[in-house]
Structures are given as C-alpha cells and as structure tokens.
Design an enzyme around this catalytic site. Structure first.
Site, PDB file in Angstrom:
ATOM      1  N   ASP A  58      59.696  58.371 100.588  1.00  0.00           N
ATOM      2  CA  ASP A  58      58.654  57.369 100.598  1.00  0.00           C
ATOM      3  C   ASP A  58      59.183  56.044 100.063  1.00  0.00           C
ATOM      4  O   ASP A  58      59.626  55.963  98.916  1.00  0.00           O
ATOM      5  CB  ASP A  58      57.522  57.893  99.708  1.00  0.00           C
ATOM      6  CG  ASP A  58      56.279  57.068  99.876  1.00  0.00           C
ATOM      7  OD1 ASP A  58      56.142  56.448 100.935  1.00  0.00           O
ATOM      8  OD2 ASP A  58      55.464  57.035  98.940  1.00  0.00           O
ATOM      9  N   THR A  91      54.243  51.589 103.957  1.00  0.00           N
ATOM     10  CA  THR A  91      54.847  50.825 102.860  1.00  0.00           C
ATOM     11  C   THR A  91      56.267  50.383 103.182  1.00  0.00           C
ATOM     12  O   THR A  91      56.650  49.253 102.879  1.00  0.00           O
ATOM     13  CB  THR A  91      54.871  51.666 101.578  1.00  0.00           C
ATOM     14  OG1 THR A  91      55.493  52.918 101.874  1.00  0.00           O
ATOM     15  CG2 THR A  91      53.471  51.929 101.083  1.00  0.00           C
TER      16      THR A  91
HETATM   17  P1  ADP Z   1      56.110  53.811 106.351  1.00  0.00           P
HETATM   18  O1  ADP Z   1      56.317  53.838 104.877  1.00  0.00           O
HETATM   19  O2  ADP Z   1      56.221  52.421 106.877  1.00  0.00           O
HETATM   20  O3  ADP Z   1      54.892  54.520 106.804  1.00  0.00           O
HETATM   21  P2  ADP Z   1      57.536  55.987 107.562  1.00  0.00           P
HETATM   22  O4  ADP Z   1      58.856  56.532 107.115  1.00  0.00           O
HETATM   23  O5  ADP Z   1      56.347  56.814 107.360  1.00  0.00           O
HETATM   24  O6  ADP Z   1      57.373  54.562 106.921  1.00  0.00           O
HETATM   25  O7  ADP Z   1      57.694  55.668 109.111  1.00  0.00           O
HETATM   26  C1  ADP Z   1      56.636  55.156 109.858  1.00  0.00           C
HETATM   27  C2  ADP Z   1      57.131  54.790 111.239  1.00  0.00           C
HETATM   28  O8  ADP Z   1      57.612  55.941 111.935  1.00  0.00           O
HETATM   29  C3  ADP Z   1      55.985  54.233 112.063  1.00  0.00           C
HETATM   30  O9  ADP Z   1      56.427  53.083 112.732  1.00  0.00           O
HETATM   31  C4  ADP Z   1      55.690  55.363 113.033  1.00  0.00           C
HETATM   32  O10 ADP Z   1      55.137  54.887 114.249  1.00  0.00           O
HETATM   33  C5  ADP Z   1      57.040  55.983 113.223  1.00  0.00           C
HETATM   34  N1  ADP Z   1      56.943  57.373 113.686  1.00  0.00           N
HETATM   35  C6  ADP Z   1      56.283  58.391 113.115  1.00  0.00           C
HETATM   36  N2  ADP Z   1      56.397  59.522 113.848  1.00  0.00           N
HETATM   37  C7  ADP Z   1      57.173  59.224 114.910  1.00  0.00           C
HETATM   38  C8  ADP Z   1      57.668  59.967 116.030  1.00  0.00           C
HETATM   39  N3  ADP Z   1      57.402  61.240 116.184  1.00  0.00           N
HETATM   40  N4  ADP Z   1      58.447  59.305 116.911  1.00  0.00           N
HETATM   41  C9  ADP Z   1      58.742  58.004 116.745  1.00  0.00           C
HETATM   42  N5  ADP Z   1      58.312  57.262 115.714  1.00  0.00           N
HETATM   43  C10 ADP Z   1      57.530  57.847 114.814  1.00  0.00           C
END
Ligand code: ADP
Ligand code: MG
Length: 529
Positions: A58, A91
């Site tokens: 995270d 975030t």
């Molecule tokens: P954040 O802290 O910004 O939420 P994350 O590590 O949770 O960071 O990543 C979020 C990003 O990952 C978003 O842009 C989301 O659309 C993308 N994402 C989540 N699942 C998938 C997937 N299965 N394939 C492609 N992108 C994904």
C-alpha cells in the site's frame, strides 16, 4: 530584527531553484512507491525504529511510515493521506500522477512558461476532467460492485483471500447501510492470532471478547433493554488509618453495612428502570454480581470505552457515569444477546437495530493480521462508498487514457500558454497506465501507444490486460473502480501540484532532516535523470 533572528537558523532557496528542488523531491517520492502500483506491483518490507517489520503493498502506508521531511514531499504525502481518508484507495496513483505533473511542469518552466500560468492551466484541466468524469460514470450492478471491491484489492493478496475479504466487506457494508449512508466505523475489527486468513469471519452484530460476570446469569435472550455505565459498582475501600477512627467494635460492620446499602440502592434503581443487560467500563463487587444474577440481569464488566461507544450507537443508549442515577431514557434497545466460542475465544454477541458487524481477522503472524486488516479496511471503505454512490469507472488505465485523449482535444481550443499546461497535465495522467505496464514487465511507451490506438478504434473502455499485454475491454473483464476514487485522486493530485508550483521560497530550518535511504538515493541520483 525579529525576522532576521528567525532566518539566521534557516537556509533559503527561492525562485526557480526552489521549484526545481521541490520537483526533484516529488519525483523521488513517487519513485519510492511506483513499484507497488497495480495488480503486478511488488510488496515493500518496512522496518521501523524499533525493528518491527511491516510488509505492505500500500503506497500510503509506505509513505506514512517513512520519515520524509521535505516540505513539498510532505504536501504530496498529505494529498495521499487525504485520498486514503476520503476514498480509501487510489493513494499510490495520487502520488505518481502529482509527481509526473510536476515533472512536466518543470520542463515547461525551463522553456520559459511561468509557474503561475502552468498552475492556471492545471486548474482548468482539472475542472474540465471532473466534468467529464461526472458524465461518463456507469451505474453499478450488484455483480459490478463485487468486481470493484475485488479490483481495489488486486495485487495485495492471493485471489482466494481477495474473494473472501471482498465478500465480507460487502456483507458488512450492507449491514450498516441505511439507504443513504454507510459508515465504515460501525464495523468492528478484532484480530485473533492463529489460523489462516481464510478463517477470518464476519459476525452479524457487535462481538466483544468477554464472559458474563456470573455463571448463573442468562446469556441467550432478547429483545430487551441495555444500560451502559462508564464506571463500576464497587464498594469503597475503608481507609482505616486516615478516615475511620474505630471507637466501638461494631463500627467497621456498620461501615460495611452502609456501603452494602448504597450498592443495593444502585441495583434497585437498575431493576426499577427495567435494565436487562448491564455493561460497565470498570469492576463489579462480588456481592453485587450475585444479586444481579439472582435478579436475572446479565452483566459484563471492564468493557473498553470504544466498545461502549459502539454499543451506544448500535442500541441508541446513552453512556452514564453512575448506576444510581441512570434513568429509563438512558437505556438502549437490543434484539438478541448470546455467547459463542469462535476459534477458542468466547465472544459476547449483541444484535441491535443498528448493530453493525464484527470481523474477526485470523492470521498466523502480526504482520499478516495487520495487512489483512488494512486490506479489509480498504475493501470496506470502497464497498461503503459504492453503496452510497454506485457509480463506476473503467480501471486498468482505461479512464486515464480516455481522459488524456479528451483533454488534448480540449487543450486545442485554449488560446493562451495554458494550452501547454493542459497538455502537460494530460501527459501526466498517462503515467498511471505507463507504470501499470512497466510493473507487469511490459514496455511502458509501447503499451501506451497500443492502448491509445485501441481506444481510438474500439472506444474508451479499452484498458491494459497485464497478463496478455494486449488491450481489452475492462468492463467485460470486470476491472472497475468507484468514480469517487478516480475523481478524488485526480483533483487531490492536481491541488497538491498547484500548491507546489506556487511556492517560490523555501526556508529550511537547519536541523538534520532525516530522509529515508531510498528517497535519499533517488534524490542524489536525480541530476542524471
Ligand atoms: P492505488 O494505491 O493507487 O489504488 P493500486 O496498487 O491499488 O494503487 O493500483 C491501482 C491501479 O491498478 C488502478 O489504476 C487499477 O485500475 C489498476 N488495476 C487493478 N486491477 C487491475 C487489473 N486486473 N488489470 C489491470 N489494472 C488493474
Ligand atoms: Mg488500490
């Protein structure tokens, strides 16, 4: 004079130099979290001052644990913390987008565009983008809500646990949703060592790891009335030396008897107002326990203040200080009460009109318990938001690419130098799909080009498929995110970038700022980027 004294112990950087340094700090910061973005993002192992470990995927957890003191970097971390509080997710994206915007802004400044002009352009871009976001959202079906909660967890845990946590998050969110608001603080989380994360379970109602104070008390009944006391029912201890001068043999007995009477009076009051369950923050006298059991009142003692507050809001009860002064109006209502063993621990479970839910998180180590709790917290936050506002946007970079394309067209119609800033803003947005692709091992530039071309041909729902590497329709794949998250991430990042662009004077107090090694390395390496 006063100002001089203050400035004596500070170091000053101003103008372009200040902006350059602030942009460097932003890039260093985003460099520290970039690798965690998306389903293919990696975990970070953080070690704190006392040597405790924290494994997390995270971004905001990484940043909040790092002791970053650079003022501009702190502004971005704050934007990310706000994102965490408001939207529970997005975030890392906030930090990456903000730093990329600033990097592009710096290029424009070097070409002679004034930071104030760029700030204006960014604000214009943000306003326009928000209008677009508000018009393209998809109203979510129940299945899509589940998909979106799972998307918020993707990459953080294995898929079986994601499924389990997502379902518990949705069930608990539904249980606290009153058709208007779902307040995640009404779901209680208890960590219980042992077992696997898949043994984590949700209990309807409020669960507290407590035993009734007397074995003869009834423990399974309802509905009824509950009284909450921020205190106890205890006998005052006679302080023999100081207070009581014993002149006759009967005096101590008399004292005891009068104390008994006072206690009895307090209990009579509880019986009179019609209390069925008595919950106290402090202790209960032996003699009183027996009387309560005899009168059929169920009682729990030494219940934490936070649990008393949850009980109060679930049952609509008032917390009172003194048992003797409690009135009928202070009582709350419950539907059922029972005790139950879960994983070897005895829980008191209370159901009420606004009873909420309790999650018992299981896991073999503290690190796992903490990470599962963080993931559940996020999933619950997302589920609550989606019940309140079931509007979704395509994920996997689709929305960012679509917005960037639209914003470039919008920029064409803007006559001043702000046009350049709007384009820079749009380029910055594309840092999200670029990073997602890079973290999955694909070439960021090629992936973005292919995705943009595919959107032009097949529409705005085309996003990155990080397994095949080819663009595909994200609605069909169920990679969906609450619109509130994307919206907040975009405007929070833009606001932070604008604030940083407006700084042209930084006064450093001359104390040794502690910069985490990773950030420090990137700061020193910046000159070559
Ligand atoms: P954040 O802290 O910004 O939420 P994350 O590590 O949770 O960071 O990543 C979020 C990003 O990952 C978003 O842009 C989301 O659309 C993308 N994402 C989540 N699942 C998938 C997937 N299965 N394939 C492609 N992108 C994904
Ligand atoms: Mg996320």
């Amino acid at each position: 004079m006063a100002e001089e004294t203050i400035l004596e112990s500070t170091e000053r950087t101003s103008g372009r130099d200040a902006l350059r340094k602030n942009v460097q700090a932003a890039i260093a910061l985003s460099g520290a979290v970039k690798s965690t973005l998306g389903p293919k993002g990696l975990d970070k192992l953080l070690v704190d001052d006392e040597g405790r470990n924290l494994v997390t995927n995270d971004g905001v957890t990484v940043l909040e644990s790092a002791k970053v003191e650079h003022p501009a970097a702190r502004m971005i971390i704050n934007a990310s913390s706000v994102q965490d509080r408001v939207a529970r997710d997005g975030t890392t994206s906030t930090v990456i987008f903000c730093s990329e915007m600033l990097r592009n802004a710096w290029e424009l400044v070097r070409q002679g565009v004034h930071p104030a002009t760029i700030a204006r352009g960014f604000a214009q871009a943000n306003n326009e983008a928000i209008k677009i976001i508000d018009s393209i959202g998809i109203t979510a079906s129940k299945e899509q809500i589940i998909e979106a909660v799972k998307t918020s967890l993707s990459g953080k845990l294995n898929s079986k646990i994601i499924e389990h946590i997502a379902m518990m998050a949705i069930t608990s969110a539904e249980s606290i949703f009153d058709d208007r608001r779902a307040d995640p603080t009404r779901v209680k989380i208890i960590q219980q060592n042992g077992g696997s994360a898949l043994d984590s379970q949700l209990i309807a109602g409020l669960a507290i790891a407590k035993n009734k104070i007397h074995s003869e008390m009834p423990d399974r009944f309802g509905p009824g009335k509950i009284l909450l006391i921020d205190g106890g029912i205890e006998r005052r201890k006679p302080n023999l030396d100081a207070k009581l001068k014993i002149t006759s043999t009967g005096m101590l007995d008399q004292f005891r008897e009068s104390e008994s009477k006072t206690l009895r009076k307090q209990i009579d009051n509880i019986i009179e107002i019609g209390c069925d369950i008595l919950v106290l923050n402090e202790g209960v006298d032996e003699e009183v326990r027996q009387i309560l059991a005899d009168t059929g009142i169920l009682a729990y003692r030494r219940v934490e203040r936070s649990d008393l507050e949850l009980l109060a809001s679930s049952c609509g009860a008032k917390i009172v200080r003194n048992v003797g002064h409690a009135t009928k109006e202070d009582l709350g209502d419950f539907k059922y009460t029972r005790e139950e063993l879960r994983g070897g621990v005895n829980y008191w479970i209370l159901g009420a009109e606004n009873g909420g839910a309790t999650l018992i998180v299981r896991g073999s180590t503290t690190e796992i318990l903490d990470e599962i709790q963080r993931c559940f917290d996020d999933a619950l936050g997302v589920a609550c938001q989606l019940l309140e506002k079931p509007i979704l946007l395509p994920g996997a970079g689709a929305t960012q690419v679509a917005l960037a394309r639209k914003m470039r067209r919008f920029a064409e119609g803007v006559p001043g130098r702000e046009q350049l800033a709007i384009e820079a803003w749009a380029d910055g947005l594309e840092s999200i799909p670029r990073t997602l692709a890079a973290n999955a091992g694909y070439d960021p530039i090629d992936s973005l080009l292919v995705l943009t071309a595919s959107q032009t041909k097949h529409g705005d729902n085309m996003g990155l498929d990080l397994i095949s590497g080819k663009p595909s329709c994200v609605i069909e794949r169920g990679v969906l995110e609450p619109a509130t998250i994307t919206r907040q991430a975009i405007s929070g990042a833009t606001d932070a970038a604008i604030s940083i662009l407006r700084i042209d004077d930084v006064l450093w107090a001359q104390i040794d700022a502690e910069v985490p090694d990773e950030v420090q390395e990137r700061l020193s390496g910046m000159g070559s980027e």
